[in-house]
Scaffold this motif. Structure first.
Motif, PDB file in Angstrom:
ATOM      1  N   CYS A   1       1.127  -2.989  17.098  1.00 52.20           N
ATOM      2  CA  CYS A   1       1.940  -3.094  15.883  1.00 52.20           C
ATOM      3  C   CYS A   1       1.388  -4.132  14.919  1.00 52.20           C
ATOM      4  O   CYS A   1       1.644  -4.079  13.725  1.00 52.20           O
ATOM      5  CB  CYS A   1       3.400  -3.410  16.222  1.00 52.20           C
TER       6      CYS A   1
ATOM      7  N   GLY B   1      -1.659  12.854   8.305  1.00 55.47           N
ATOM      8  CA  GLY B   1      -0.931  11.593   8.438  1.00 55.47           C
ATOM      9  C   GLY B   1       0.171  11.486   7.401  1.00 55.47           C
ATOM     10  O   GLY B   1       0.090  12.035   6.306  1.00 55.47           O
ATOM     11  N   LEU B   2       1.214  10.773   7.798  1.00 57.82           N
ATOM     12  CA  LEU B   2       2.339  10.557   6.891  1.00 57.82           C
ATOM     13  C   LEU B   2       2.773   9.113   7.046  1.00 57.82           C
ATOM     14  O   LEU B   2       3.019   8.652   8.158  1.00 57.82           O
ATOM     15  CB  LEU B   2       3.490  11.499   7.264  1.00 57.82           C
ATOM     16  N   THR B   3       2.844   8.401   5.944  1.00 64.37           N
ATOM     17  CA  THR B   3       3.334   7.029   5.981  1.00 64.37           C
ATOM     18  C   THR B   3       4.713   7.027   5.342  1.00 64.37           C
ATOM     19  O   THR B   3       4.856   7.386   4.175  1.00 64.37           O
ATOM     20  CB  THR B   3       2.366   6.081   5.250  1.00 64.37           C
ATOM     21  N   ALA B   4       5.706   6.628   6.125  1.00 60.44           N
ATOM     22  CA  ALA B   4       7.087   6.750   5.662  1.00 60.44           C
ATOM     23  C   ALA B   4       7.539   5.498   4.927  1.00 60.44           C
ATOM     24  O   ALA B   4       7.099   4.393   5.235  1.00 60.44           O
ATOM     25  CB  ALA B   4       7.998   6.988   6.860  1.00 60.44           C
TER      26      ALA B   4
ATOM     27  N   MET C   1      -4.110   3.581  -0.239  1.00 52.59           N
ATOM     28  CA  MET C   1      -3.624   2.474   0.592  1.00 52.59           C
ATOM     29  C   MET C   1      -2.102   2.441   0.490  1.00 52.59           C
ATOM     30  O   MET C   1      -1.537   2.241  -0.578  1.00 52.59           O
ATOM     31  CB  MET C   1      -4.223   1.161   0.126  1.00 52.59           C
TER      32      MET C   1
ATOM     33  N   THR D   1       1.440   0.937   1.628  1.00 55.61           N
ATOM     34  CA  THR D   1       2.027  -0.272   2.193  1.00 55.61           C
ATOM     35  C   THR D   1       3.503  -0.045   2.457  1.00 55.61           C
ATOM     36  O   THR D   1       4.212   0.526   1.625  1.00 55.61           O
ATOM     37  CB  THR D   1       1.807  -1.456   1.234  1.00 55.61           C
ATOM     38  N   ARG D   2       3.927  -0.464   3.636  1.00 62.84           N
ATOM     39  CA  ARG D   2       5.322  -0.263   4.023  1.00 62.84           C
ATOM     40  C   ARG D   2       5.804  -1.428   4.871  1.00 62.84           C
ATOM     41  O   ARG D   2       5.020  -2.065   5.556  1.00 62.84           O
ATOM     42  CB  ARG D   2       5.484   1.037   4.804  1.00 62.84           C
ATOM     43  N   PRO D   3       7.111  -1.679   4.822  1.00 60.75           N
ATOM     44  CA  PRO D   3       7.664  -2.702   5.697  1.00 60.75           C
ATOM     45  C   PRO D   3       7.903  -2.141   7.095  1.00 60.75           C
ATOM     46  O   PRO D   3       8.146  -0.945   7.249  1.00 60.75           O
ATOM     47  CB  PRO D   3       8.996  -3.063   5.033  1.00 60.75           C
TER      48      PRO D   3
ATOM     49  N   MET E   1       4.674  -6.549   6.781  1.00 54.88           N
ATOM     50  CA  MET E   1       4.240  -5.454   5.927  1.00 54.88           C
ATOM     51  C   MET E   1       2.938  -4.916   6.526  1.00 54.88           C
ATOM     52  O   MET E   1       2.120  -5.683   7.027  1.00 54.88           O
ATOM     53  CB  MET E   1       3.949  -5.948   4.513  1.00 54.88           C
ATOM     54  N   ALA E   2       2.770  -3.610   6.458  1.00 53.87           N
ATOM     55  CA  ALA E   2       1.551  -3.011   6.971  1.00 53.87           C
ATOM     56  C   ALA E   2       0.938  -2.125   5.895  1.00 53.87           C
ATOM     57  O   ALA E   2       1.663  -1.418   5.200  1.00 53.87           O
ATOM     58  CB  ALA E   2       1.850  -2.182   8.216  1.00 53.87           C
ATOM     59  N   THR E   3      -0.374  -2.205   5.746  1.00 53.49           N
ATOM     60  CA  THR E   3      -1.077  -1.275   4.864  1.00 53.49           C
ATOM     61  C   THR E   3      -1.767  -0.243   5.743  1.00 53.49           C
ATOM     62  O   THR E   3      -2.454  -0.583   6.702  1.00 53.49           O
ATOM     63  CB  THR E   3      -2.089  -2.010   3.971  1.00 53.49           C
ATOM     64  N   ILE E   4      -1.523   1.008   5.404  1.00 56.01           N
ATOM     65  CA  ILE E   4      -1.922   2.115   6.271  1.00 56.01           C
ATOM     66  C   ILE E   4      -2.784   3.095   5.476  1.00 56.01           C
ATOM     67  O   ILE E   4      -2.510   3.351   4.298  1.00 56.01           O
ATOM     68  CB  ILE E   4      -0.642   2.799   6.827  1.00 56.01           C
ATOM     69  N   ILE E   5      -3.822   3.615   6.128  1.00 57.46           N
ATOM     70  CA  ILE E   5      -4.636   4.647   5.482  1.00 57.46           C
ATOM     71  C   ILE E   5      -4.651   5.899   6.358  1.00 57.46           C
ATOM     72  O   ILE E   5      -4.286   5.859   7.525  1.00 57.46           O
ATOM     73  CB  ILE E   5      -6.093   4.181   5.223  1.00 57.46           C
ATOM     74  N   CYS E   6      -5.101   6.970   5.764  1.00 60.66           N
ATOM     75  CA  CYS E   6      -5.234   8.236   6.477  1.00 60.66           C
ATOM     76  C   CYS E   6      -6.634   8.765   6.156  1.00 60.66           C
ATOM     77  O   CYS E   6      -6.812   9.567   5.255  1.00 60.66           O
ATOM     78  CB  CYS E   6      -4.136   9.192   5.992  1.00 60.66           C
TER      79      CYS E   6
END
Lengths: 266, 399
Positions: free
Chosen positions: B42, B185-188, B203, B205-207, B214-219
């Motif tokens: 995480c 991929g899906l970033t909610a 890029m 970004t979600r809490p 906070m996380a920055t997520i890529i696909c």
């Protein structure tokens, strides 16, 4: 009626405090709980069984200690439990989690209804339920507030869903997957009788080898389309507290109203 | 595959990460941190390490979507209910426009429904270059299957690079289904969307953990890159009714007689403003004392044109319905003004409202944690202060 409930073990955030200096989590001891929304799913499953007969099976994907969440669910009265645990599943995002659960549920055979919490309180995505329904090719009914009617004879269900604008009643055919919100019911506690049963019940742990047709490249970290590239603290709230001191409520309210009007947000 | 990389040269064995781990996955062995199989990757520990010794491993051996280069353009799903759109779709069109410009690509709006032609013009005025307009009886009331299958057909045919949906109940219902069936991929619940200037990736970004990290997520290897976007994160653009765009009528994937789910009734909360969309929320907690106390709050909300929210304890006590609950097990809100009345401010409540623009706390206890996140505070009895505020705002807003 065959009922499957998907649950997740999550950190107990009631123990979590925030370090104001670094804005990170401080935990006093490490305890884990069943995701609160999943408790409502378990309870709803038990109520359906009490009404229509059948069997409630709980399933959880997680590290080895997630067995404790399953034992607690059995302690509440669910009949059977299956744990999905394997290093190969570790690091699954919502796609890979839904995929893995779908393989396990296919292996479990016929079912009428799958219940999930609307989201987990650690990841907060709410995407595994819809993902799982789609991978199984069944109807999904999310944010369910109430099961209005269920007729096993005709295989139909009517539920009340909670949306931004209010609620709506949706009718659908079974099998279906429901994700439930809080207040659909009041989850029961574990009972001594069922805790004793839980201690005797052998809960199987399924690994990749137990999932027929599993594509290793679709599992765990490797099978997850999304990738976390950065973790950071949320921006701190700007500015200090402006504590309004005044003679009485009227004066305090007048000062506050002026300040809020000056913010130009109304 | 390990989920956490520990740089043994940098680790000094201070143990700061151990306290930060929500899963109890870290421990010290011979003054060196080790990770066990409770780790979920995480990343909560990364922030705690003063030596920057921890990192998430780089991975991705496999390309899953063939011909990534064939995918281009930004799409937005324009949500409508009874023929009316919400601000969230316009906010996404505004941000989608920026992303599309950065990618030098077109912005496409997907308008699905029955008798919704008027929305196609609205989408163009808010920034869309092209609108896919799908009008069918099967799309009259939202249910998952006809919406998901129609969008999936469109995505297969036109191959968008980025696809955004609102993080509403319907948006999250639909996005989860579409991403799952497309194997992407899906970033909610994103609160930030940018393009990486180096590789052009979205890029997201979600809490997570109730907004504590906070996380920055890529696909990187799947298309489209899908995200749901929280309410009121992006500015709603100003509509330009002279903007021109292309409207393409498209056939629905399912006919109404093939539906497996039907909306048979809607129960709208009358006189209630939608919490997710509200600009002002007057919220009450334990200190409100009972259902009658919420009437006091409702009067202030009315004057401010806002909605009434509540803490969990007020809902659990049965003073107000769950639809009003703000916080970890309720709704996450982001109004311009959040007035917390008689709410102590437990971490689970703060998780749902602490990104509000201006927070006001009214509480008899000066030590209540709500004051730590508030911009303005009054220590006092809400039953005196809230009616006084109602009166003062009425005067100033000429109501």
């Amino acid at each position: 009626m065959n009922i499957i409930v998907c649950i997740k073990q999550v950190p107990d955030t009631t123990n979590v405090k925030i370090n104001p200096e670094t804005n990170t989590l401080i935990r006093e001891g490490v305890s884990s709980i069943i995701n609160p929304f999943d408790m409502y799913a378990i309870e709803e499953g038990l109520r359906l069984k009490e009404k229509f007969g059948g069997k409630v099976t709980v399933i959880s994907l997680g590290p080895p200690q997630s067995i404790n969440a399953l034992k607690e669910a059995v302690g509440m009265g669910t009949d059977e439990a299956v744990q999905l645990s394997d290093r190969a599943f570790a690091g699954s995002d919502s796609w890979a989690t839904a995929y893995t659960l779908s393989l396990a549920i296919k292996k479990m055979g016929e079912f009428d209804i799958i219940l999930c919490g609307k989201q987990a309180i650690d990841g907060d995505t709410g995407q595994v339920g819809p993902g799982l329904a789609s991978q199984l090719g069944i109807t999904q009914l999310t944010y369910v507030f109430k099961i209005v009617r269920l007729d096993p004879g005709t295989g139909t269900i009517a539920v009340e869903r909670l949306l931004e604008e209010g609620r709506e009643i949706v009718e659908a055919k079974l099998p279906a997957l429901l994700t439930v919100v809080k207040n659909i019911n009041q989850p029961r506690s574990t009972s001594l009788f069922h805790i004793r049963r839980a201690s005797q019940l052998i809960i199987p742990t399924w690994t990749v080898a137990d999932l027929p047709g599993a594509d290793p490249s679709s599992l765990g970290l490797k099978g997850s389309p999304t990738q976390v590239i950065k973790i950071f603290s949320p921006p701190k709230r700007e500015g200090a507290l402006d504590l309004i001191k005044a003679d009485g409520a009227e004066e305090a309210a007048a000062i506050l109203a002026d300040k809020i009007i000056a913010e130009k947000i109304l | 595959m390990p989920l956490l990389d520990i740089d043994k040269d940098k680790c000094v064995g201070c143990g700061a990460c151990i306290d930060a781990c929500p899963f109890g996955a870290l421990s010290l062995v011979d003054d060196m941190v080790v990770v066990n199989d409770k780790c979920t990757g995480c990343g909560a520990c990364l922030l705690a390490c003063p030596m920057h010794a921890l990192s998430l491993p780089d991975k991705r051996p496999k390309e899953a979507t063939a011909n990534l280069a064939d995918y281009s353009g930004v799409w937005v799903w324009v949500e409508q209910f009874n023929g009316q759109t919400g601000d969230i779709s316009m906010e996404m069109l505004g941000q989608g426009r920026k992303l599309a410009d950065q990618r030098k690509a077109a912005l496409t709006a997907c308008v699905l429904g029955h008798h919704v032609e008027h929305i196609t013009k609205e989408a163009i005025s808010f920034g869309a270059d092209r609108v896919f307009w799908v009008d069918n009886e099967s799309l009259g009331s939202y249910t998952t299957a006809p919406y998901a299958s129609t969008l999936i057909n469109l995505i297969h045919e036109y191959k968008p690079e980025i696809f955004l949906l609102g993080a509403s109940a319907r948006g999250r219902d639909l996005a989860g289904s579409v991403a799952s069936l497309l194997h992407t991929g899906l970033t909610a619940d994103c609160t930030g969307l940018d393009i990486d200037p180096e590789n052009g990736l979205l890029m997201q970004t979600r809490p997570a953990f109730g907004g504590n990290i906070m996380a920055t997520i890529i696909c990187p290897h799947h298309r489209p890159q899908m995200a749901t976007v929280r309410y009121r994160v992006f500015e709603k653009p100003v509509a330009d009714c002279h903007r021109q765009g292309q409207v393409i009528p498209v056939k629905a994937a399912m006919s109404a007689d093939r539906l497996t789910a039907h909306v048979v009734d809607s129960i709208l909360e009358k006189d209630e403003v939608n919490l997710a969309d509200a600009r002002v929320i007057v919220s009450g907690g334990h200190g409100v004392g009972g259902p009658a106390g919420f009437e006091t709050l409702r009067k202030l909300a009315e004057v401010l044109g806002g909605a009434v929210g509540s803490s969990r304890s007020a809902v659990d006590a049965g003073w107000i319905s769950y639809a009003h609950q703000v916080g970890q097990t309720g709704r996450t809100v982001r109004p311009d003004l959040y007035i917390a009345c008689g709410i102590s401010g437990q971490i689970q409540h703060l998780a749902g409202m602490k990104t509000s623009k201006v927070i006001v706390a009214i509480n008899t206890n000066p030590e209540a944690p709500i004051f730590n996140v508030a911009n303005y505070g009054i220590v006092g009895d809400l039953f005196q202060i809230v009616p006084a505020l109602t009166k003062q705002f009425k005067k100033r807003l000429h109501k």
